[in-house]
Design a protein around this motif. Structure first.
Motif, short mmCIF file in Angstrom:
data_model
loop_
_atom_site.label_atom_id
_atom_site.label_comp_id
_atom_site.label_asym_id
_atom_site.label_seq_id
_atom_site.Cartn_x
_atom_site.Cartn_y
_atom_site.Cartn_z
N ILE A 23 0.77 -1.26 0.15
CA ILE A 23 0.08 0.09 0.05
C ILE A 23 0.82 1.20 -0.13
N ARG A 156 -4.98 10.04 -8.47
CA ARG A 156 -4.89 11.30 -7.80
C ARG A 156 -5.21 12.37 -8.78
N VAL A 288 -11.94 10.76 -2.67
CA VAL A 288 -11.16 9.66 -2.02
C VAL A 288 -10.71 8.87 -3.34
N SER A 289 -11.37 8.83 -4.25
CA SER A 289 -11.24 7.66 -5.27
C SER A 289 -9.84 7.53 -5.96
N ARG A 291 -7.03 8.72 -4.99
CA ARG A 291 -6.04 8.16 -3.95
C ARG A 291 -6.27 6.53 -3.53
N LEU A 292 -7.38 6.12 -3.73
CA LEU A 292 -7.49 4.58 -3.54
C LEU A 292 -6.95 3.92 -4.96
N THR A 295 -3.57 3.46 -4.65
CA THR A 295 -2.81 2.83 -3.44
C THR A 295 -3.49 1.27 -3.49
N TRP A 296 -4.79 1.15 -3.77
CA TRP A 296 -5.33 -0.23 -3.70
C TRP A 296 -5.25 -0.84 -4.93
N MET A 301 -11.08 -0.35 -8.06
CA MET A 301 -12.01 0.88 -7.96
C MET A 301 -13.04 0.75 -9.31
#
Length: 428
Positions: A23, A156, A288-289, A291-292, A295-296, A301
């Motif tokens: 992560i 991002r 938030v999407s 950044r996820l 990372t994720w 997503m």
């Protein structure tokens, strides 16, 4: 240690980060050049919103009917679609920056010309020319983001770029309605002036940025559409882009307000509020999407966004009252906000920062535009030709198309590279 093959297969299907991928902690900052593009996107979106509310009224001022005034709106999208391949070729030949600036200038001049149109046909031609410039700066802006954005924060950056467009599209119609009080031609002139300023800012702020432009003579590989289509992630992105254009840019704008007025008998006020609620859900998710996605992973997503948006759009036609209807609009907007940054980041990962992919990016944009054009048409045919309950069927068809994109993404690869690694080009 013996690996369980069934567990490995399950990991590939489920939307979880691939094994071994850490992560990420956000350390990289958005480059200055990207911030310039984001600011420009905000100005462009505000300007587009300025003319959107007054364009049909301005067309009808030339004594034409509703159908003819609707053609004025569609002409912009149609020329965007048919010129996209040529725009991609221009980017590969000239580079992203010059095509971006020239595209802005074309839209600025054509919009100013609309203000001085003396008849319907002049307005139609000038508005159509604006679509050519629009596809030039849209595709080249995506190309610039691909080239300038660090791979670890592409999600991002895509989220920030989409947020700028969203905020501009919300504020633009409000300002446009106020300016229309001074005359229907005034918003066009204000928009043209804003675009001239934006093009000047982009030109001077990015002119010294090192991009390996074609004019420098530096050799650069080009990713062709045929090569990109060998990548399962790109193929899935085309279908999800088509489905998203159909749902979020086509059916949402054409059918959601109509459902509020015709089926729920809620009046034009609720019709407008429903679009605002959808946009609000998108804005909420965009915080938030991105950044996820960095990372994720992109794929989780995309799967979540497609599932949420598809289920919400399918459920809209069964809303029996206004509160439920507005709540579903918010959920649908959240799904779109989860989906979009990851989707653009995937295409950026496939192209890579060291290659040119103008045609690849153009085809991706065309997929969305095609969905946005044909989605409302098919939905309208379903509603006009079928008996009562056809609104629900039109929304269900939208949900089914989104589900098809979801299924294709289940078997597609994750493009987010592990820390310190580049995404493998053309991976299947």
């Amino acid at each position: 240690m013996v690996r369980n093959p069934q567990r490995s297969a399950l990991r590939r299907l489920l939307p979880f980060p691939p094994a071994g991928r850490p992560i990420r902690k956000e350390q990289e900052r958005i480059p200055r050049e990207i911030k310039v593009l984001i600011a420009s996107a905000f100005v462009i979106a505000i300007g587009f919103g300025l003319v959107a509310p007054v364009l049909p009224q301005f067309a009808q001022s030339f004594d034409v009917g509703v159908t003819a005034s609707s053609v004025i709106v569609s002409a912009f999208a149609f020329t965007r679609l048919i010129f996209a391949p040529a725009g991609g070729r221009l980017i590969e030949r000239l580079g992203e920056r010059p095509v971006y600036v020239v595209g802005l200038l074309i839209v600025a001049l054509s919009t100013a010309a609309c203000a001085f149109a003396e008849n319907y046909w002049q307005l139609l031609i000038f508005r159509g020319l604006g679509g050519i410039g629009s596809t030039m700066f849209t595709v080249s802006a995506l190309g610039l983001i691909v080239r300038l954005a660090p791979a670890g924060i592409r999600g991002r950056i895509s989220s920030a770029y989409a947020s700028a467009f969203l905020l501009g599209s919300i504020g633009g119609p409000i300002l446009g309605g106020l300016l229309a009080g001074f005359g229907l031609r005034v918003p066009f002139l204000v928009y043209a002036g804003a675009l001239l300023i934006a093009s000047a800012v982009v030109f001077f702020q990015l002119k010294d940025t090192r991009l390996g432009d074609r004019r420098t003579g530096a050799a650069q590989s080009v990713l062709t559409v045929r090569e990109a289509l060998k990548d399962s992630a790109y193929r899935a992105s085309l279908l999800s882009s088509f489905a998203n254009g159909w749902s979020s840019f086509g059916v949402r704008l054409a059918l959601v307000p109509l459902f509020a007025t015709v089926v729920l008998d809620a009046g034009p006020g609720i019709a407008g509020i429903s679009l605002a609620f959808f946009a609000g859900g998108t804005a909420l998710a965009l915080t938030v999407s991105g950044r996820l996605a960095d990372t994720w992973g992109r794929r989780p997503m995309l799967l979540i966004g497609l599932a949420v948006n598809g289920l919400a759009m399918a459920a809209l036609g069964f809303a029996g009252n206004v509160p439920v209807f507005l709540a579903i609009c918010v959920v649908g907007g959240v799904g779109a906000g989860i989906l979009n940054p990851a989707q653009q980041a995937v295409v950026a990962d496939v192209v890579g920062s060291e290659r040119s992919g103008g045609k690849v990016l153009a085809v991706f944009q065309m997929a969305s535009d095609t969905g946005a054009i044909f989605g409302p048409i098919l939905a309208g045919i379903i509603i006009d030709q079928l008996p009562s309950g056809s609104f629900a069927l039109a929304f269900v068809v939208t949900g089914v198309l989104t589900a098809a994109a979801f299924v294709l993404w289940l078997g597609s690869r994750e493009t987010l590279p592990a820390r310190g690694q580049a995404a493998p080009p053309g991976a299947a």
